[in-house]
Structures are given as structure tokens and as C-alpha cells.
Design a protein around this motif. Structure first.
Motif, short mmCIF file in Angstrom:
data_model
loop_
_atom_site.label_atom_id
_atom_site.label_comp_id
_atom_site.label_asym_id
_atom_site.label_seq_id
_atom_site.Cartn_x
_atom_site.Cartn_y
_atom_site.Cartn_z
N ILE A 310 0.82 -1.21 0.00
CA ILE A 310 0.00 0.00 0.00
C ILE A 310 0.85 1.26 0.00
CG2 ILE A 310 -1.85 -1.18 1.24
CD1 ILE A 310 -1.06 0.63 3.69
N SER A 311 2.13 1.17 0.37
CA SER A 311 2.96 2.37 0.47
C SER A 311 3.66 2.64 -0.86
CB SER A 311 4.00 2.22 1.59
OG SER A 311 4.94 1.22 1.28
N LEU A 312 3.76 3.92 -1.21
CA LEU A 312 4.34 4.30 -2.49
C LEU A 312 5.80 3.88 -2.65
CD1 LEU A 312 2.65 7.75 -3.11
CD2 LEU A 312 2.44 5.69 -4.51
N PRO A 313 6.65 3.95 -1.62
CA PRO A 313 8.03 3.49 -1.83
C PRO A 313 8.09 2.03 -2.29
CG PRO A 313 7.91 4.81 0.16
CD PRO A 313 6.50 4.60 -0.29
N ASN A 314 7.28 1.18 -1.69
CA ASN A 314 7.28 -0.23 -2.10
C ASN A 314 6.70 -0.40 -3.51
OD1 ASN A 314 8.40 -1.05 0.31
ND2 ASN A 314 6.46 -1.61 1.25
N LEU A 315 5.65 0.35 -3.82
CA LEU A 315 5.04 0.25 -5.14
C LEU A 315 6.00 0.72 -6.23
CD1 LEU A 315 1.48 1.49 -4.20
CD2 LEU A 315 2.03 -0.76 -5.13
N ILE A 316 6.72 1.80 -5.95
CA ILE A 316 7.68 2.31 -6.93
C ILE A 316 8.82 1.33 -7.13
CG2 ILE A 316 9.38 4.13 -7.39
CD1 ILE A 316 7.45 6.02 -5.83
N ALA A 317 9.32 0.78 -6.02
CA ALA A 317 10.44 -0.18 -6.08
C ALA A 317 10.00 -1.55 -6.56
CB ALA A 317 11.10 -0.30 -4.72
N GLN A 318 8.68 -1.83 -6.42
CA GLN A 318 8.14 -3.15 -6.71
C GLN A 318 8.82 -4.23 -5.88
OE1 GLN A 318 5.38 -4.15 -9.15
NE2 GLN A 318 5.06 -2.14 -8.19
N GLU A 319 9.13 -3.86 -4.62
CA GLU A 319 9.63 -4.82 -3.65
C GLU A 319 9.44 -4.24 -2.24
OE1 GLU A 319 14.00 -5.07 -3.02
OE2 GLU A 319 14.12 -3.98 -4.92
N SER A 320 9.57 -5.09 -1.25
CA SER A 320 9.32 -4.67 0.13
C SER A 320 10.57 -4.06 0.74
CB SER A 320 8.85 -5.86 0.97
OG SER A 320 7.63 -6.37 0.49
N ILE A 321 10.70 -2.75 0.59
CA ILE A 321 11.82 -2.06 1.21
C ILE A 321 11.39 -1.27 2.45
CG2 ILE A 321 13.21 -1.93 -0.88
CD1 ILE A 321 12.26 0.89 -1.30
N VAL A 322 10.08 -1.11 2.62
CA VAL A 322 9.52 -0.41 3.77
C VAL A 322 8.57 -1.36 4.49
CG1 VAL A 322 7.94 1.44 4.45
CG2 VAL A 322 9.71 1.88 2.75
N PRO A 323 8.72 -1.57 5.81
CA PRO A 323 7.78 -2.45 6.51
C PRO A 323 6.38 -1.83 6.57
CG PRO A 323 9.30 -1.42 8.06
CD PRO A 323 9.78 -1.07 6.70
N GLU A 324 5.36 -2.67 6.37
CA GLU A 324 3.97 -2.23 6.42
C GLU A 324 3.22 -3.07 7.44
OE1 GLU A 324 3.60 -1.04 1.65
OE2 GLU A 324 2.33 -2.62 2.49
N LEU A 325 2.54 -2.41 8.37
CA LEU A 325 1.69 -3.08 9.35
C LEU A 325 0.26 -2.59 9.14
CD1 LEU A 325 3.96 -2.72 12.52
CD2 LEU A 325 3.65 -4.77 11.11
N ILE A 326 -0.60 -3.47 8.67
CA ILE A 326 -1.95 -3.08 8.26
C ILE A 326 -3.00 -3.73 9.15
CG2 ILE A 326 -3.53 -2.87 6.30
CD1 ILE A 326 -0.73 -1.53 5.96
N GLN A 327 -3.96 -2.93 9.57
CA GLN A 327 -5.14 -3.33 10.33
C GLN A 327 -4.76 -4.10 11.59
OE1 GLN A 327 -7.54 -1.71 9.15
NE2 GLN A 327 -9.38 -2.45 10.13
N GLU A 328 -5.10 -5.41 11.71
CA GLU A 328 -4.83 -6.16 12.94
C GLU A 328 -3.34 -6.24 13.25
OE1 GLU A 328 -6.61 -7.33 10.42
OE2 GLU A 328 -8.65 -7.73 11.14
#
Length: 391
Positions: A310-328
Motif C-alpha cells: 500500500i505504500s508508495l516506496p514499495n510500489l515504486i520499487a516493486q519490492e518490500s523495502i519499507v515495513p507495512e503493518l496493516i489493520q490487525e
């Protein structure tokens, strides 16, 4: 060619930034041009006539929009009548696709040239919307190159313009100078906390963030926390929340706006998703993205959204470079654990700062100039210039 009237409709603060950049560029080329529609403080300072406050369209979430639907439909009808009476050279919807695309379709059907600035996430969910977009706009202006590729595949006129924030923000920044300007201790760790620009984001994430901070401060007793409030109202809401966290008194500074300065001053950033994540990337600061929404909205989103991030840095990089914690997953314990790890790993933070600086350079395209080029081309009935990501 002289442009006399441009109708702009921005949906939130991020759209206000884009709209202001476009206004400035068009004013340089067409000094007599007038602007009307819906804009925020930056657009208003440049002389725009806003028919409604910006927050009129700042409704978050699928379920929340339904509650405000009658009001939003009334606003859209009012803008349609207003725009047709004013007879602009072009109408540009800036983001807010659920609101703007319907307005753009009606205006285009009435003979007004239309453009949409900032692509909806059709590449992530409801790809069938591209057919409605093709009927609503004469041209799409995208901020990211992979978005433009999608529209070309579907034969929708498109121009990749780059991101104005990447142009606006320097490739080098001064952490020490930013700390001094904000009155922070230069040699102690700093965390920038951005809980969001909407009231619902404060409601869903504010207390969770502060509970996490209490835990982080056990590991980093000297940690300084800066919270930039997007508006005076958000500042009041944050200050009210802080009253319930006496252990944090004295280490948190709430400032008006200045989000960019807070991020530059920081070692790491804790934020909700959105444009703030892109700004943190353009400040070259490591970040943690944590986000909650109304349960019903999340239930729907899980079934509709297909993208991995969901975060733009990850979408731009097309890989998980930023940790994302969503909802639960966005619990105080989980947020605190990620932040302690991020603050404690100097090598990983420096590597991320270097990666973000390179991504920043790739997005610097003089976006407002390219957006103005596209607007002029559309008004003149010319094809949009196809600009490659390398161009």
C-alpha cells in the motif's frame, strides 16, 4: 495559444500541492489565466477561486463515502453547473477519482476538454474502470512510469509527468540544520510521527501510535518525537490525545505543518500510508507504515485490492523495502518492535537513505512543466507527448 480559464478540482492536501505547482507553471506562460473549482491553501494563495472548502471531498474509506454520498452528489452537481456557466478552456480533476471522473464525464459530454491528474490505482484493483476513464477524460497525467504503461496498453491518451514533490525537494538535505531549526537536541535520536491529515486517521491510529511510543521510549529514553499537524484542527485533536499519555510529556513536540522539516530532522519516520510515505522517501528517511481503517472498509478492501503493497516506496520499487503493518497487524507492540529495530540498525538506515536518494533522482522530471505541456496540448487538440521514464 492563450489559456484564459482553467477549472481545477482537488480532493485533499496532496492534490493541493499538485494543483499549486500546475497553477504556478500556467501563470508563468499565461499571466491572465484564471482558476476556479476546489482548491486548498496553496492553490488559494495563488489566486484560485475555490467554490467549496478542500475538506468537502476529504472523506476516507469506502463506507465513510457512502455516508456522505448525498452531500457529495450535491457538490458535484453544483460544480457542474458552475463550470458550464464559466466555460473553462479545460477542466482538470486532481486525484479524488470517485468524485472527479463523474464530473469530468459530464463536462466532456458537454463539450469541455477534460484531463485527470494522478491516476487512480486501476492497475491494482477494478481494472475495468479504465473503460470509464477513457470516456471521461481527453488525457491522463500520471506521476509514475508504470501507471503510464498501463494506460498505453489500454489506448488511453497519457503523459507521464513525474512527481512534483521529487522536483521540489532537494537531493541533499541537512539533518542537523533541520534539528536546530525545530529546537531539537542535535545529538539525540529523533522520530517523526505523522498520524495523517484526516480526522479519521487520527481517530484510528493516534492512540495506537502513542501507546507504541511509550514502549519505544523504554529502549530509547532520550528519544525526541516531533508530530507535525496537517491543520490546526488536527493539532487540537493530537494535543487532546496526548493528555492521556503523561509519560510522553516533555519528549513530544507538536508543530504546525512543517512535516518535511520534521522528517529531514529525523532518524526514522512513523506514518500512515499516502503521500506522506512518498515525502519520507524523498527526504531519504527510513520509515514504518502502519495503517488502520474502519472494519467494514477493510473487509471490502481485502476483497478488491490485489496489490501486494500500500505504500508508495514499495510500489515504486516493486519490492518490500519499507515495513507495512496493516489493520490487525498494526498493534502497539508490533509498531514498537519495528521502530526499535529501525532506530538501532545504523547500517540498514544508511543503506535505505542511499536507496531512497537514488529513487528520488529517478522521479525528478520537472513534473509541473510537463503537466502544463500536456494541458496546453489537450486544449490545442494535439496528441499528448509520450515521454519515457528516461526522458
Amino acid at each position: 495559444m492563450t489559456i484564459k480559464r482553467v477549472y481545477l478540482v482537488a480532493g485533499e492536501l496532496s492534490g493541493d500541492i499538485l494543483g499549486a505547482g500546475l497553477i504556478r507553471e500556467l501563470q508563468l506562460r499565461h499571466p491572465e489565466v484564471e482558476f476556479r473549482g476546489i482548491g486548498g491553501p496553496r492553490m488559494l494563495r495563488l489566486g484560485m477561486n475555490s467554490r467549496f472548502p478542500l475538506e468537502t471531498l476529504s472523506v476516507m474509506g469506502l463506507v465513510e463515502v457512502l455516508k456522505h454520498l448525498p452531500e457529495l452528489l450535491k457538490v458535484r452537481k453544483t460544480l457542474l453547473i458552475d463550470a458550464l456557466a464559466w466555460q473553462p478552456d479545460i477542466m482538470v480533476g486532481i486525484d479524488a477519482p470517485d468524485f472527479n471522473l463523474g464530473l469530468e464525464r459530464k463536462l466532456r459530454d458537454s463539450g469541455v476538454t477534460t484531463a485527470h491528474y494522478v491516476s487512480p490505482s486501476v492497475w491494482a484493483w477494478r481494472q475495468g474502470r479504465v473503460r470509464k476513464i477513457a470516456l471521461a477524460v481527453d488525457g491522463m497525467l500520471t506521476l509514475l512510469p508504470f501507471e503510464a504503461d498501463f494506460y498505453r496498453q489500454h489506448q488511453v491518451p497519457v503523459s507521464f509527468v513525474g512527481h512534483p514533490l521529487a522536483d521540489e525537494m532537494p537531493l541533499e538535505n541537512d539533518r542537523q540544520g533541520a534539528r536546530e531549526a525545530l529546537g531539537l537536541t542535535v545529538d539525540q535520536p529523533v522520530l517523526a510521527l505523522l498520524p495523517g491529515s484526516r480526522a479519521n486517521e487520527i481517530r484510528f491510529m493516534g492512540a495506537t501510535f502513542l501507546m507504541a511510543l511509550e514502549k519505544v521510549c523504554h529502549s530509547y529514553p532520550a528519544l525526541q518525537v516531533v508530530i507535525p499537524a496537517a491543520t490546526p484542527q488536527r493539532s487540537q485533536e493530537i494535543t487532546a490525545l496526548l493528555a492521556d499519555f503523561p509519560a510522553l510529556q516533555g519528549r513530544i513536540v507538536v508543530i504546525q505543518e512543517q512535516a518535511r522539516e520534521a522528517m529531514v530532522a529525523s532518524d526514522a519516520v512513523l506514518l500512515t500510508s499516502g503521500t506522506a510515505a512518498l515525502e519520507a522517501m524523498l527526504c531519504h528517511r527510513p520509515m514504518l507504515v502502519a495503517y488502520k481503517m474502519a472494519p467494514a472498509t477493510h473487509w471490502l478492501a481485502k476483497r478488491l485490492v490485489k496489490t501486494r503493497w500500500i505504500s508508495l516506496p514499495n510500489l515504486i520499487a516493486q519490492e518490500s523495502i519499507v515495513p507495512e503493518l496493516i489493520q490487525e497487524a498494526a498493534t502497539p507492540d508490533a509498531i514498537a518492535s519495528e521502530l526499535v529495530q529501525l532506530l538501532g540498525d545504523n547500517t540498514a538506515r544508511r543503506a535505505l537513505e542511499t536507496r531512497f536518494a537514488a529513487m528520488h533522482a529517478d522521479l525528478q522530471r520537472n513534473a509541473s512543466r510537463r503537466a502544463a505541456d500536456a494541458i496546453e496540448a489537450l486544449i490545442a487538440g494535439q496528441p499528448l507527448c509520450e515521454v519515457s521514464a528516461d526522458g
